[in-house]
Write an enzyme that holds these catalytic residues in place. Structure first.
Site, PDB file in Angstrom:
ATOM      1  N   LYS A 102       0.843  -1.207   0.000  1.00  0.00           N
ATOM      2  CA  LYS A 102       0.000   0.000   0.000  1.00  0.00           C
ATOM      3  C   LYS A 102       0.877   1.255   0.000  1.00  0.00           C
ATOM      4  O   LYS A 102       2.078   1.184   0.286  1.00  0.00           O
ATOM      5  CB  LYS A 102      -0.897  -0.007   1.240  1.00  0.00           C
ATOM      6  N   TYR A 156      14.261  30.489   7.683  1.00  0.00           N
ATOM      7  CA  TYR A 156      13.046  31.166   8.173  1.00  0.00           C
ATOM      8  C   TYR A 156      13.063  31.252   9.690  1.00  0.00           C
ATOM      9  O   TYR A 156      13.339  30.274  10.378  1.00  0.00           O
ATOM     10  CB  TYR A 156      11.802  30.374   7.764  1.00  0.00           C
TER      11      TYR A 156
HETATM   12  C1  LIG Z   1      -0.296  -1.560   6.916  1.00  0.00           C
HETATM   13  C2  LIG Z   1      -0.880  -2.851   7.357  1.00  0.00           C
HETATM   14  C3  LIG Z   1      -0.061  -3.971   7.607  1.00  0.00           C
HETATM   15  C4  LIG Z   1       1.452  -3.899   7.613  1.00  0.00           C
HETATM   16  O1  LIG Z   1       1.944  -3.390   8.826  1.00  0.00           O
HETATM   17  P1  LIG Z   1       3.513  -3.348   9.095  1.00  0.00           P
HETATM   18  O2  LIG Z   1       3.649  -2.875  10.489  1.00  0.00           O
HETATM   19  O3  LIG Z   1       4.074  -2.360   8.110  1.00  0.00           O
HETATM   20  O4  LIG Z   1       4.031  -4.714   8.851  1.00  0.00           O
HETATM   21  C5  LIG Z   1      -0.678  -5.183   7.889  1.00  0.00           C
HETATM   22  N1  LIG Z   1      -2.025  -5.276   7.944  1.00  0.00           N
HETATM   23  C6  LIG Z   1      -2.828  -4.233   7.748  1.00  0.00           C
HETATM   24  C7  LIG Z   1      -4.299  -4.414   7.842  1.00  0.00           C
HETATM   25  C8  LIG Z   1      -2.293  -2.976   7.470  1.00  0.00           C
HETATM   26  O5  LIG Z   1      -3.102  -1.925   7.294  1.00  0.00           O
END
Ligand SMILES: *Cc1c(COP(=O)(O)O)cnc(C)c1O
Length: 369
Positions: free
Chosen positions: A32, A259
């Protein structure tokens, strides 16, 4: 070139293989958010070639992009909004998560219209109190799922990065109860999945039929404080972020920088201007990180701007404009890491890599170091 994120796909493959071995079960590679900033399609291809059994994304459009790139591996999308085009997911053989009776009825309708059963994983809330069936779980009956194929059941840990916390045991017990209810309805071939990266690394009892690993496939630790660094976990960080110095200048002690003039030089020194800023995902509040140049760390001085930040290269620096500096890497040479940038920004490595912006080209290389 001003800046680039070099992604080592062989590191991704190494991490996937290691995590598969560690878990001893199926592995879903979480890609993702543009593969946590590393690039959706190249990472997905690398993960599948290293043995990932499933790909996981949040959004339907991320799953569609994987199919459009020709990837045929099983894909699960777990945040498909009610009102989405479920028929698209069904046609493209994308598994969908459902977390409510309303979602199930919409997915069922799309399945009937298409005369093709959607592949659905039921998400259950075992204590994270975010996604997943909670009270509605007791109402679920066979009627709700008669037009679809229930492929799996899953949940998500809230505190897997604190392996000693009782909440992990409570969530596992609750998960077992919720699985039992589904099995009592006659579903026996379910893929049961609960573990994220932290649980995969530290809680093998939670592996069930599949683990969902995100951050660890990128070679980063889920929590440096509680689980140790990448190298302690034997993971290989896959991303190196580099930039060319736009300008260097020698300034006297007491020169205010940036800044708000929040910081001034503490001695006569050479400053370097790096053309990356918060528009590229460099956090504006970062303090205590910086760049690596010619064998030495050069810390940020002053506030990060939208497109640039300034580093203190030191009075003896021989840096010239056009020289490449490393913003973060695997740390093996002494450079800052994504962990360091997380700590410097009151954040975590996840946010550092995921927010590297679209202006930064991703370069794929088998060997960075
Ligand atoms: C993002 C996510 C993961 C992965 O989590 P990590 O800590 O990066 O391994 C697994 N399951 C779900 C449902 C997620 O949203």
């Amino acid at each position: 070139m001003r800046a680039e994120a070099i992604v080592d796909l062989s590191a991704i493959k190494f991490n996937v293989e290691l995590l598969k071995k560690t878990s001893g079960t199926k592995l879903l590679a979480v890609v993702k958010a543009d593969a946590y900033g590393h690039g959706l399609v190249p990472v997905a291809q690398a993960a599948v070639s290293a043995g990932a059994d499933y790909l996981g994304v949040a959004l339907l459009e991320e799953a569609v992009a994987l199919r459009e790139a020709g990837i045929t591996a099983p894909i699960l999308a777990w945040l498909v909004q009610p009102g989405s085009d479920f028929s698209q997911a069904i046609s493209l053989d994308i598994d969908i998560a459902a977390a409510s009776l309303k979602a199930l009825s919409e997915i069922s309708l799309a399945s009937r219209n298409l005369q093709k059963k959607a592949r659905v994983h039921l998400e259950v809330d075992t204590g994270m109190t975010r996604g997943g069936f909670l009270a509605e779980w007791d109402q679920l009956n066979s009627e709700h799922v008669k037009d679809i194929e229930i492929v799996g059941i899953f949940s998500h840990f809230a505190r897997a990065d604190e392996p000693g916390e009782k909440q992990n045991q409570d969530q596992m017990a609750r998960f077992a109860e919720m699985v039992a209810k589904l099995e009592a309805l006659g579903f026996s071939q379910l893929i049961k999945h609960l573990s994220n990266s932290a649980a995969t690394l530290k809680n093998n009892a939670a592996a069930f039929d599949m683990v969902r690993t995100g951050i660890a496939i990128y070679g980063l630790s889920p929590d440096v404080q509680t689980l140790g660094s990448s190298s302690a976990l034997k993971l290989r960080p896959a991303m190196q972020l580099r930039a060319a110095l736009y300008l260097v200048k020698d300034v006297p002690s007491g020169t205010p920088v940036g800044y708000g003039a929040t910081e001034s030089t503490k001695s006569d020194t050479r400053l370097g201007v790096v053309t990356m800023g918060y528009a590229d995902g460099i956090p504006r509040i970062a303090r205590g990180a910086g760049v690596w140049h010619n064998g030495a760390r050069a810390p940020i001085i002053g506030r990060v701007s939208m497109d640039q930040f300034v580093v203190d290269l030191g009075p003896d620096s021989k840096a010239q404009s056009g020289d490449w500096v490393t913003i973060f890497g695997n740390g093996s040479h002494g450079e800052y890491t994504a962990d360091d940038w997380g700590a410097a920004s009151q954040s975590i490595n996840y946010e550092i890599v995921t927010r590297i912006g679209p202006r930064v080209p991703r370069i794929y290389s088998p060997h960075i170091y």
